[in-house]
Design a protein around this motif. Structure first.
Motif, PDB file in Angstrom:
ATOM      1  N   VAL A  41       0.863  -1.184   0.000  1.00  0.00           N
ATOM      2  CA  VAL A  41       0.000   0.000   0.000  1.00  0.00           C
ATOM      3  C   VAL A  41       0.899   1.234   0.000  1.00  0.00           C
ATOM      4  O   VAL A  41       2.085   1.161   0.325  1.00  0.00           O
ATOM      5  N   ASP A  42       0.308   2.367  -0.404  1.00  0.00           N
ATOM      6  CA  ASP A  42       1.062   3.609  -0.430  1.00  0.00           C
ATOM      7  C   ASP A  42       1.238   4.104   1.014  1.00  0.00           C
ATOM      8  O   ASP A  42       0.299   4.610   1.625  1.00  0.00           O
ATOM      9  N   ASP A  43       2.459   3.955   1.531  1.00  0.00           N
ATOM     10  CA  ASP A  43       2.672   4.232   2.949  1.00  0.00           C
ATOM     11  C   ASP A  43       2.456   5.699   3.321  1.00  0.00           C
ATOM     12  O   ASP A  43       2.200   6.017   4.473  1.00  0.00           O
ATOM     13  N   THR A  44       2.558   6.602   2.332  1.00  0.00           N
ATOM     14  CA  THR A  44       2.389   8.015   2.665  1.00  0.00           C
ATOM     15  C   THR A  44       0.925   8.337   2.980  1.00  0.00           C
ATOM     16  O   THR A  44       0.627   9.335   3.619  1.00  0.00           O
ATOM     17  N   LEU A  45       0.010   7.487   2.503  1.00  0.00           N
ATOM     18  CA  LEU A  45      -1.416   7.741   2.744  1.00  0.00           C
ATOM     19  C   LEU A  45      -1.908   7.088   4.020  1.00  0.00           C
ATOM     20  O   LEU A  45      -3.033   7.304   4.450  1.00  0.00           O
ATOM     21  N   GLY A  61      -4.562   3.949  -3.339  1.00  0.00           N
ATOM     22  CA  GLY A  61      -3.572   3.729  -2.284  1.00  0.00           C
ATOM     23  C   GLY A  61      -3.041   2.306  -2.250  1.00  0.00           C
ATOM     24  O   GLY A  61      -2.059   2.022  -1.583  1.00  0.00           O
ATOM     25  N   VAL A  62      -3.712   1.401  -2.972  1.00  0.00           N
ATOM     26  CA  VAL A  62      -3.289  -0.003  -2.964  1.00  0.00           C
ATOM     27  C   VAL A  62      -2.548  -0.315  -4.259  1.00  0.00           C
ATOM     28  O   VAL A  62      -3.047  -0.030  -5.343  1.00  0.00           O
ATOM     29  N   HIS A  63      -1.354  -0.858  -4.133  1.00  0.00           N
ATOM     30  CA  HIS A  63      -0.564  -1.208  -5.318  1.00  0.00           C
ATOM     31  C   HIS A  63      -0.828  -2.677  -5.669  1.00  0.00           C
ATOM     32  O   HIS A  63      -0.173  -3.565  -5.154  1.00  0.00           O
ATOM     33  N   PHE A  64      -1.787  -2.897  -6.572  1.00  0.00           N
ATOM     34  CA  PHE A  64      -2.209  -4.274  -6.831  1.00  0.00           C
ATOM     35  C   PHE A  64      -1.122  -5.098  -7.515  1.00  0.00           C
ATOM     36  O   PHE A  64      -1.032  -6.307  -7.325  1.00  0.00           O
ATOM     37  N   ASP A  65      -0.273  -4.408  -8.337  1.00  0.00           N
ATOM     38  CA  ASP A  65       0.796  -5.174  -8.984  1.00  0.00           C
ATOM     39  C   ASP A  65       1.783  -5.702  -7.939  1.00  0.00           C
ATOM     40  O   ASP A  65       2.301  -6.804  -8.050  1.00  0.00           O
ATOM     41  N   LYS A  66       1.969  -4.895  -6.869  1.00  0.00           N
ATOM     42  CA  LYS A  66       2.858  -5.348  -5.788  1.00  0.00           C
ATOM     43  C   LYS A  66       2.245  -6.517  -5.032  1.00  0.00           C
ATOM     44  O   LYS A  66       2.948  -7.389  -4.526  1.00  0.00           O
ATOM     45  N   VAL A  67       0.900  -6.500  -4.921  1.00  0.00           N
ATOM     46  CA  VAL A  67       0.230  -7.603  -4.232  1.00  0.00           C
ATOM     47  C   VAL A  67       0.545  -8.910  -4.966  1.00  0.00           C
ATOM     48  O   VAL A  67       0.885  -9.925  -4.361  1.00  0.00           O
ATOM     49  N   LYS A 115       4.517  -9.561  -4.546  1.00  0.00           N
ATOM     50  CA  LYS A 115       5.048  -9.852  -3.207  1.00  0.00           C
ATOM     51  C   LYS A 115       4.256 -10.906  -2.451  1.00  0.00           C
ATOM     52  O   LYS A 115       4.757 -11.472  -1.493  1.00  0.00           O
ATOM     53  N   VAL A 116       3.007 -11.096  -2.835  1.00  0.00           N
ATOM     54  CA  VAL A 116       2.183 -12.042  -2.085  1.00  0.00           C
ATOM     55  C   VAL A 116       1.852 -13.281  -2.907  1.00  0.00           C
ATOM     56  O   VAL A 116       2.160 -14.396  -2.512  1.00  0.00           O
ATOM     57  N   LEU A 117       1.262 -13.067  -4.089  1.00  0.00           N
ATOM     58  CA  LEU A 117       0.742 -14.220  -4.824  1.00  0.00           C
ATOM     59  C   LEU A 117       1.843 -15.126  -5.360  1.00  0.00           C
ATOM     60  O   LEU A 117       1.798 -16.339  -5.173  1.00  0.00           O
ATOM     61  N   ILE A 118       2.843 -14.536  -6.034  1.00  0.00           N
ATOM     62  CA  ILE A 118       3.895 -15.368  -6.641  1.00  0.00           C
ATOM     63  C   ILE A 118       4.651 -16.170  -5.580  1.00  0.00           C
ATOM     64  O   ILE A 118       4.764 -17.395  -5.687  1.00  0.00           O
ATOM     65  N   PRO A 119       5.177 -15.512  -4.503  1.00  0.00           N
ATOM     66  CA  PRO A 119       5.857 -16.312  -3.479  1.00  0.00           C
ATOM     67  C   PRO A 119       4.925 -17.332  -2.829  1.00  0.00           C
ATOM     68  O   PRO A 119       5.350 -18.425  -2.475  1.00  0.00           O
ATOM     69  N   ALA A 120       3.632 -16.992  -2.711  1.00  0.00           N
ATOM     70  CA  ALA A 120       2.701 -17.909  -2.056  1.00  0.00           C
ATOM     71  C   ALA A 120       2.532 -19.184  -2.859  1.00  0.00           C
ATOM     72  O   ALA A 120       2.310 -20.253  -2.316  1.00  0.00           O
TER      73      ALA A 120
END
Lengths: 77, 384
Positions: B72-76, B125-131, B134-139
């Motif tokens: 997520v966008d940490d600044t928000l 505010g949510v970076h879906f490509d990062k999801v 960082k989450v789906l591929i390693p999972a």
């Protein structure tokens, strides 16, 4: 989106290689101990080869564990 | 301490509560197979794991610079959103514990934050490509890699020791398990305790109680370490039963192979900057070890339920996080207090339900199922 396939491949290869190597070496060590213990059970003798094999293998495993601790603890880097 | 507002104080307490659930949810990762094979007595196992988690917490110097690792966008992100996200993560962790399902605490935290930020700051505010990255591929990848490694290692371990004296083999691998399980615990402490420290530190920075780029104060390190260590020592026995007994019947060579695979995957990924879930890696390793021994029964039904829990973790925590965030956003301090009370009530309810069929150190190895109804000991083929 950027997927680092090289890193993924590296993790895969290193993980499988190290795991198999460590477990095989440990299993050989266990085999050595088992030979020593069954020799003692049979005639109370010793099995020098088994003892040496176990010693070497467990030493190697201890080194791997040491390297693992080195990787985990950031103060060592 | 002028900067510590009501909200900041609530966030800190909630973060420590999450850390605690993180600890008892993840005890199973390191210790389930050691407990199942008898390498360690249940109480000894959780004590070792708890102490190593605390040690790990003090060793980890590099506290997370971002709360979410860019998901997520940490600044928000505001303290209110962090609170809402933590509530989502805690409730999901408790529910999966009740059902005895090993799910990822990190994914629960990410999910809670994604939901809270989505509602609080909009979908931008949510970076879906990062999801995905960082989450789906390693999972998907990490349990498969750990599984293959454990499968090969188990197969070879049985081949090598096939004709050796059985008692020596069992004892040898049990001793090895103590070392491998301890490494998993230490790695867990350095990784997971620092997530909570990161959350608390960033909250304090955003509230102005700490300067920018400040490291975590000693009390933050100590309380985060203690919370995760106590949680680990309490032991999530329901999850330990599923991982140690439920997926497959584990013998000591398999336990050793599974833990060796988990440790290696966790350490190589961390070294190469890959985020992953300890829980998923360890479950994959145990399944692989189950497949590697001939005649070992792998309970695919249990494995399937576990995978479904993994898939649902992120959206479910996101949903709770989102609902909480909207109440906090519109209700201010009162809304926060309401959510905190509701969350505490739901948590208490889950604990009460778990009492109907308690699982603890003494009965953890007696069955391979975690049920909600109190089980009267039934013999096979009991008639009504």
């Amino acid at each position: 989106m950027h997927l680092d396939w090289t890193a993924l491949g590296e993790v895969t290869a290193v993980s499988i290689g190290v795991t198999v190597a460590a477990v095989v070496v440990f299993a050989l060590g266990v085999l050595g101990i088992a030979q020593v213990e069954s020799a003692r059970e049979r005639d109370g003798g010793t099995h020098a080869l088994g003892l040496a094999q176990a010693g070497l293998c467990f030493l190697a495993c201890a080194a791997v564990v040491g390297y693992g601790i080195y990787l985990i603890v950031p103060q060592f880097h | 301490m002028d900067h510590i507002t009501f909200l900041v104080a609530v966030v800190i307490v909630t973060a420590l509560a999450f850390d605690f659930t993180n600890g008892f949810h993840d005890t199973a990762n390191a210790m389930a197979t050691s407990i199942a094979t008898g390498a360690l007595k249940p109480r000894t196992a959780v004590l070792i794991s708890g102490v190593l988690n605390i040690v790990g917490a003090f060793l980890s110097t590099e506290v997370a610079k971002t709360i979410s690792g860019g998901i997520v966008d940490d600044t928000l992100v505001t303290p209110g959103m962090i609170f809402a996200g933590l509530v989502g993560a805690i409730l999901w962790n408790l529910l999966t514990w009740l059902l005895g399902l090993p799910s990822s605490s990190s994914h629960a935290l990410f999910g809670g934050l994604v939901g809270a930020v989505w509602v609080g700051a909009g979908s931008d505010g949510v970076h879906f490509d990062k999801v995905v990255e960082k989450v789906l591929i390693p999972a998907v990848a990490s349990p498969v890699v750990a599984g293959i490694a454990a499968l090969l290692a188990t197969y070879l371990a049985y081949r090598i020791t096939a004709r050796a004296r059985k008692e020596s083999v069992t004892r040898g691998f049990r001793l090895g398990q103590i070392a491998s399980a301890s490494l998993v615990s230490l790695a867990h402490g350095t990784n997971d305790a620092q997530k909570t420290m990161g959350v608390i530190t960033l909250t304090l920075i955003s509230a102005g109680a700490l300067g920018h780029d400040a490291g975590p104060p000693v009390w933050v390190i100590a309380s985060a370490g203690l919370a995760i260590g106590l949680g680990t020592y309490l032991g999530g026995w329901r999850i330990i039963r599923t991982m140690g007994k439920g997926l497959t019947d584990i013998q000591s060579p398999q336990g050793f192979a599974a833990e060796a695979a988990s440790t290696t995957v966790i350490l190589t990924s961390a070294h190469l900057g890959f985020a992953l879930s300890t829980t998923q890696v360890c479950s994959g390793g145990i399944l692989g070890a189950g497949l590697g021994r001939r005649l070992a029964e792998v309970r695919w039904g249990t494995a399937g339920r576990m995978v479904i829990a993994w898939l649902v973790t992120l959206p479910a925590a996101a949903l709770v996080g989102g609902v909480s965030a909207s109440v906090v956003k519109h209700g201010g301090n009162i809304g926060t207090a309401v959510i905190a009370l509701v969350a505490a009530a739901v948590a208490a309810f889950i604990v009460v339900v778990s009492r109907r069929n308690p699982i603890h150190a003494h009965n953890v190895n007696e069955s391979h199922e975690v049920t909600l109804r109190g089980t009267t000991p039934t013999s096979v083929g009991t008639a009504a």
